[in-house]
Every structure is written in C-alpha cells, then in structure tokens.
Design a protein around this motif. Structure first.
Motif, short mmCIF file in Angstrom:
data_model
loop_
_atom_site.label_atom_id
_atom_site.label_comp_id
_atom_site.label_asym_id
_atom_site.label_seq_id
_atom_site.Cartn_x
_atom_site.Cartn_y
_atom_site.Cartn_z
N UNK A 171 0.87 -1.03 0.19
CA UNK A 171 0.13 -0.13 0.08
C UNK A 171 0.81 1.52 -0.09
N UNK A 172 1.41 1.48 -1.13
CA UNK A 172 2.41 2.95 -1.35
C UNK A 172 1.54 3.98 -1.40
N UNK A 173 0.93 4.42 -0.34
CA UNK A 173 0.05 5.67 -0.51
C UNK A 173 0.49 6.72 0.26
N UNK A 174 0.60 7.78 -0.08
CA UNK A 174 0.98 8.98 0.74
C UNK A 174 0.01 9.46 1.35
N UNK A 175 0.26 10.36 2.65
CA UNK A 175 -0.80 10.82 3.59
C UNK A 175 -2.04 10.83 3.31
N UNK A 176 -2.49 11.85 2.30
CA UNK A 176 -3.81 12.00 1.91
C UNK A 176 -4.70 10.94 1.32
N UNK A 177 -3.89 10.36 0.53
CA UNK A 177 -4.58 9.09 0.12
C UNK A 177 -4.64 7.93 1.22
N UNK A 178 -3.74 7.96 2.08
CA UNK A 178 -4.05 6.87 3.22
C UNK A 178 -5.42 7.30 3.94
N UNK A 179 -5.67 8.53 4.50
CA UNK A 179 -6.66 8.88 5.34
C UNK A 179 -7.94 8.56 4.38
N UNK A 180 -8.06 8.86 3.06
CA UNK A 180 -9.12 8.77 2.31
C UNK A 180 -9.47 7.11 1.92
N UNK A 181 -8.50 6.51 1.57
CA UNK A 181 -8.83 4.93 1.85
C UNK A 181 -9.21 4.58 3.07
N UNK A 182 -8.75 4.73 4.30
CA UNK A 182 -9.20 4.48 5.43
C UNK A 182 -10.56 4.52 5.57
N UNK A 183 -10.89 6.05 5.28
CA UNK A 183 -12.39 6.16 5.59
C UNK A 183 -13.26 5.39 4.57
N UNK A 184 -12.83 5.24 3.30
CA UNK A 184 -13.72 4.37 2.57
C UNK A 184 -13.87 2.95 3.14
N UNK A 185 -12.73 2.45 4.11
CA UNK A 185 -12.85 1.17 4.54
C UNK A 185 -13.52 1.21 6.00
#
Length: 299
Positions: free
Chosen positions: A47-61
């Motif tokens: 999961x090589x995602x930078x911080x903004x995408x990390x936050x968004x993907x976690x919210x989607x999960x």
C-alpha cells in the motif's frame, strides 16, 4: 469448536472503526522508509500511498477515526515532523496523532510541552527498534513525567516482533514500568513475540493497552498464537490497529482473520471501536456529546 464456528459466522464489525495504529509521514520520508523495508527486511510494502490518500482510503474502509504516529529516527528530525503533524491535524477531521520525540534534541521537552496542549495530539511515539534507545533510558524520564502529569499517552514499539534488537523486549519495557507504573501507554503488536508476558502486565498496570497491528497476518507469517482466551479475557484493553499503509498483505486480511476466530461480538465491538473512543475521550477531556457532535461518533 462447533459453537465457535457458529459465532464466527455471525460476528460482524461495528458500523464504524477506530484504527489506533496508522503511520503517516511526509512523502519523502515515506519513500525512504519503504525503501529501507526492502533493503533491511526484504519487505515489499503493497500500500504505497502518501498521507492524503491513506486517510481517504481508510475512510472508504469504514475507519471513522484514524490515530496515526510518526517517529524521529535520529535527533534533529522531530521538530520538522511535528510542524507537519500540526498542519495535517488542522487540515483533516477525525484524525489524532502520537507525535515524534527524540530525547537528544536540545528542545525536546519544551517541544513536547507545547504539543501536549493540542487536544488532537494524544501523546508520543517511541520506536525503540529504530531509535536505539532503551525504554528505561533516563533521558526519557522527563517525558514520562510530563505524560503522566498531563494525562497523555505513549505508543511504544518495544516488542521483539516482527523483528528485534537489543533495545526491545519485555524485560526492558518492564524496567520502565517499574519506575513509572502509572504511565499511560499502548504497546504495539500485542507485545510480539512475548505475548504472554505483555498480557500479564495488563493485570498490574490499569493505564496500559495493547494493539493488534501486524499480529493476525496469514501464513507463512508468524503472529499471535495464544488462542482466543487471552483475547477475550483482556478485550477491554486491546485496540485494533492496522499498521497501514506499511503492510505486506492487504489490510482487510487481518480483519478477516480476526473475525474468523469466532470471538464474542462484545470483543469485536470493544477492540474496533469502544475501547478506542473511551481512550480518546479520557485523554482529550471530550465528553461523549462533544465527541459525537464533532466527528459523528456512535456510543
């Protein structure tokens, strides 16, 4: 066994999740960390995602609240990291932080004193494997004293797993708790690989928690093997954590493996949400109503 299988088929996640073990770093530091995992451990982070995408993907999960940390691998790094932490906490709701700390920074304690006034900063992250500092090192005592006085918390990476060195392990951490028994702390990875010893500490230290990060990976990875009884016994003192995005298997796999264990619904409700919201409220002074209004928490 039949009953556990039946329970497993009925077990469900709560509608919202609190992830209490996420890593967020500035982009260049993330790149360096991911490269070091490959070089030092042969781990390829999927999961090589930078911080903004990390936050968004976690919210989607279904992650309603993200509690993240970062750490200073050497002196001189914490100041920049904590300016960055303060900035992204202002930019994103539903986000809390364990801030960076290194005792060899000349302004370490002064910086920590400013940071603990921010209600979105729950405390500090100490990564003894990386920082090469023992948990009982006297250079950390002023920090521990401040954390106790200010009702904050420390996230410790102090176990021997997934990998270890001379600075980690149950004995070293116990020496710190013997001197500061009231210290509020979470031990990452359920204290792997000395699970039984770290669980036993929960009986003596009411302000101590364990998180699940990296403990329920699929074979051939070695993780938690003590069975369901410890998890049920201490279900009020365990926090779900994913270690996202620094994972070598999909984030969902550990959640699925936990559900397959067929533990009580009360266990899943507590570790995935209730324990986390209770701890956040106790550290921030937010009432249930205040927290609910700000982030749509459920009780």
């Amino acid at each position: 066994r039949q009953r556990r299988k039946a329970v497993a088929s009925m077990a469900r996640l709560p509608g919202k999740i609190i992830d209490f073990h996420v890593h967020l770093f500035p982009d260049r530091l993330f790149d360096a960390i991911w490269n070091s995992f490959v070089k030092n451990y042969g781990w390829s982070i999927i999961h090589r995602y930078y911080y903004g995408e990390c936050i968004e993907r976690l919210r989607q999960g279904s992650v309603d609240i993200t509690v993240y940390s970062n750490y200073a691998h050497r002196a001189g790094v914490a100041g920049g990291l904590n300016r960055w932490n303060t900035k992204i906490l202002e930019e994103h709701d539903g986000l809390y932080c364990f801030a960076a700390y290194h005792p060899d920074d000349p302004d370490a304690l002064e910086m920590a004193g400013r940071l603990v006034e921010n209600p979105r900063i729950l405390g500090f992250k100490l990564h003894h494997l990386v920082q090469n500092i023992y948990p009982y090192d006297s250079r950390l005592w002023p920090l521990y004293e401040m954390v106790i006085k200010k009702n904050k918390h420390i996230l410790f990476h102090t176990g021997t797993g997934p990998v270890g060195n001379q600075y980690v392990g149950l004995e070293a951490f116990t020496r710190a708790l013997d001197k500061f028994p009231e210290l509020g702390a979470t031990v990452a990875h359920l204290g792997a690989h000395e699970y039984e010893g770290f669980f036993a500490l929960l009986d003596k230290h009411p302000n101590l928690y364990l998180d699940t990060a990296f403990c329920f990976l699929p074979p051939p990875y070695e993780g938690y093997k003590l069975g369901p009884d410890y998890l049920e016994k201490y279900k009020s003192r365990i926090l779900y954590g994913s270690d996202y995005p620094n994972l070598i298997t999909p984030r969902e796999v550990e959640i699925e493996n936990l559900l397959k264990m067929g533990l009580s619904q009360d266990f899943y409700d507590k570790i995935f949400y209730d324990n986390g919201i209770h701890l956040i409220r106790s550290l921030t002074g937010e009432s249930g109503d205040d927290a609910g209004n700000q982030f749509n928490y459920h009780s």
